[in-house]
Write an enzyme that holds these catalytic residues in place. Structure first.
Site, short mmCIF file in Angstrom:
data_model
loop_
_atom_site.label_atom_id
_atom_site.label_comp_id
_atom_site.label_asym_id
_atom_site.label_seq_id
_atom_site.Cartn_x
_atom_site.Cartn_y
_atom_site.Cartn_z
N GLU A 38 28.67 -32.15 43.34
CA GLU A 38 28.50 -33.58 43.02
C GLU A 38 27.65 -33.75 41.76
O GLU A 38 27.84 -34.71 41.01
CB GLU A 38 27.91 -34.31 44.24
CG GLU A 38 28.96 -34.44 45.35
CD GLU A 38 28.41 -34.47 46.77
OE1 GLU A 38 27.21 -34.69 46.95
OE2 GLU A 38 29.22 -34.27 47.70
N ASN B 152 21.92 -30.59 53.91
CA ASN B 152 21.90 -31.32 52.64
C ASN B 152 22.15 -32.78 52.98
O ASN B 152 23.28 -33.16 53.24
CB ASN B 152 23.00 -30.77 51.72
CG ASN B 152 23.16 -31.61 50.46
OD1 ASN B 152 22.31 -32.45 50.15
ND2 ASN B 152 24.25 -31.38 49.72
N TRP B 153 21.07 -33.54 52.98
CA TRP B 153 21.19 -34.95 53.40
C TRP B 153 21.89 -35.82 52.37
O TRP B 153 22.25 -36.95 52.66
CB TRP B 153 19.80 -35.53 53.68
CG TRP B 153 19.13 -35.02 54.92
CD1 TRP B 153 19.59 -34.05 55.78
CD2 TRP B 153 17.87 -35.47 55.46
NE1 TRP B 153 18.70 -33.87 56.81
CE2 TRP B 153 17.63 -34.72 56.63
CE3 TRP B 153 16.93 -36.39 55.06
CZ2 TRP B 153 16.48 -34.90 57.41
CZ3 TRP B 153 15.78 -36.57 55.83
CH2 TRP B 153 15.57 -35.84 56.99
N LYS B 154 22.01 -35.30 51.15
CA LYS B 154 22.58 -36.10 50.04
C LYS B 154 21.83 -37.43 49.93
O LYS B 154 20.64 -37.48 50.24
CB LYS B 154 24.08 -36.30 50.24
CG LYS B 154 24.79 -34.96 50.50
CD LYS B 154 26.28 -35.03 50.35
CE LYS B 154 26.86 -33.66 50.64
NZ LYS B 154 28.28 -33.56 50.32
N GLY C 231 32.91 -32.85 52.57
CA GLY C 231 32.99 -34.23 53.06
C GLY C 231 34.40 -34.67 53.44
O GLY C 231 34.64 -35.84 53.69
N GLU D 119 30.85 -23.42 48.08
CA GLU D 119 31.30 -24.72 48.61
C GLU D 119 32.59 -25.13 47.90
O GLU D 119 32.53 -25.74 46.81
CB GLU D 119 30.23 -25.78 48.37
CG GLU D 119 28.93 -25.52 49.09
CD GLU D 119 28.16 -26.82 49.35
OE1 GLU D 119 27.79 -27.04 50.50
OE2 GLU D 119 28.00 -27.62 48.42
N HIS E 270 25.02 -28.36 42.78
CA HIS E 270 25.97 -28.90 43.76
C HIS E 270 27.15 -29.51 43.01
O HIS E 270 26.98 -30.07 41.93
CB HIS E 270 25.28 -29.96 44.64
CG HIS E 270 26.12 -30.36 45.80
ND1 HIS E 270 27.17 -31.24 45.68
CD2 HIS E 270 26.10 -29.97 47.11
CE1 HIS E 270 27.76 -31.37 46.86
NE2 HIS E 270 27.13 -30.62 47.75
N SER F 119 32.35 -29.13 55.05
CA SER F 119 32.84 -29.51 56.38
C SER F 119 32.53 -28.47 57.45
O SER F 119 33.30 -28.33 58.41
CB SER F 119 34.34 -29.84 56.35
OG SER F 119 34.58 -30.95 55.49
N GLY G 171 26.38 -30.74 55.13
CA GLY G 171 26.20 -32.13 54.70
C GLY G 171 26.25 -33.08 55.89
O GLY G 171 25.26 -33.25 56.61
N GLY G 172 27.40 -33.66 56.13
CA GLY G 172 27.55 -34.69 57.16
C GLY G 172 26.97 -34.31 58.52
O GLY G 172 26.28 -35.11 59.16
#
Ligand code: PGA
Length: 247
Positions: free
Chosen positions: A96, A9-11, A171, A165, A94, A209, A230-231
């Site tokens: 966010e 997930n590149w966001k 994150g 999640e 998600h 994470s 993500g990251g």
């Protein structure tokens, strides 16, 4: 045995140059991965990434979709539009989106339904905040979020991917332990079993994470069928290490 799914997930990250470099490195290292691999990219880069991923084993995904079929919804993207770019997956709900765009359980459920109707697999995210976990409400929250998706999608529920999640793990570098994650995954699996005889083939991903160091232990849990990353998906080597851990 069901193949695991590792989805990046590149966001809201990337650029034409950075995407090309990242995907070229991933494709150079991924080989014939033993798991399924996807990247969920910002919508403006779908055409670029579709071209870069052509004929590869890495599938393309988006990060959100409209709950409407089309029409006067400025700024929204319809599922049929995504489908034109060869999308296989779309993330819906998600945290966010739930937090910053006030998406309700019902809106998330109808996004999942719209995606399914277009032949795109929704990756439905559920997860509790830190306050909810500390109040002992983890189960209640994730079950409520998943129940809305089950209610609207009926027997099609066996076609979705679910991602657990925990919001406090996203994150933050503070992943859930493998045991904490497995505990919630078992709850979600039982809820899905009550809804469909095909629950065992539904992929339940963990996200929050997940990284090159903790992926193997998380992915070894019986009800963890992959990861939403993500990251660590923005660094080719880390993403490849997680893919290797899912083999
Ligand atoms: P993270 O994000 O891996 O950076 O914690 C996961 C996600 O939000 O999907």
């Amino acid at each position: 045995m069901k193949k695991k799914l590792i989805a990046g997930n590149w966001k809201m990250n990337g650029s034409l140059a950075a995407n090309e470099a990242l995907l070229k490195s991933v494709l150079a290292g991924v080989g014939q991965a033993e798991c399924q691999v996807a990247v969920c990219v910002p919508a403006v880069y779908l055409a670029q990434c579709q071209a870069l991923l052509a004929d590869s084993i890495v599938s393309l995904g988006a990060q959100d979709v409209s709950s409407h079929e089309g029409g006067a919804y400025t700024g929204e993207i319809a599922p049929a539009m995504l489908k034109e770019f060869g999308l296989r997956y779309v993330i819906v709900g998600h945290s966010e989106r739930r937090q910053y765009h006030l998406e309700s359980d019902e809106v998330v459920a109808s996004k999942a339904q719209r995606a399914l109707a277009c032949g795109i697999t929704p990756i439905v995210c559920v997860g509790e905040t830190l306050a909810e976990r500390e109040a002992g409400k983890t189960e209640e929250v994730v079950k409520r979020q998943l129940a809305a998706v089950i209610a609207i999608n009926g027997h099609c529920i066996s076609e979705v991917v679910v991602a657990y999640e925990p919001v406090w793990a996203i994150g933050t570098g503070l992943s859930a332990t493998a045991e904490q994650a497995q505990q919630v995954h078992a709850v979600l699996r039982a809820q899905l079993k009550a809804a469909t005889p095909s629950a065992d083939r539904i992929k339940l991903l963990y996200g929050g994470s997940m990284n090159a160091s903790n992926a193997a232990s998380l992915l070894a849990q019986p009800d963890i069928d992959g990861g939403l990353i993500g990251g660590a998906a923005l660094k080719a080597q880390d993403f490849l290490t997680i893919i290797a851990a899912a083999a």
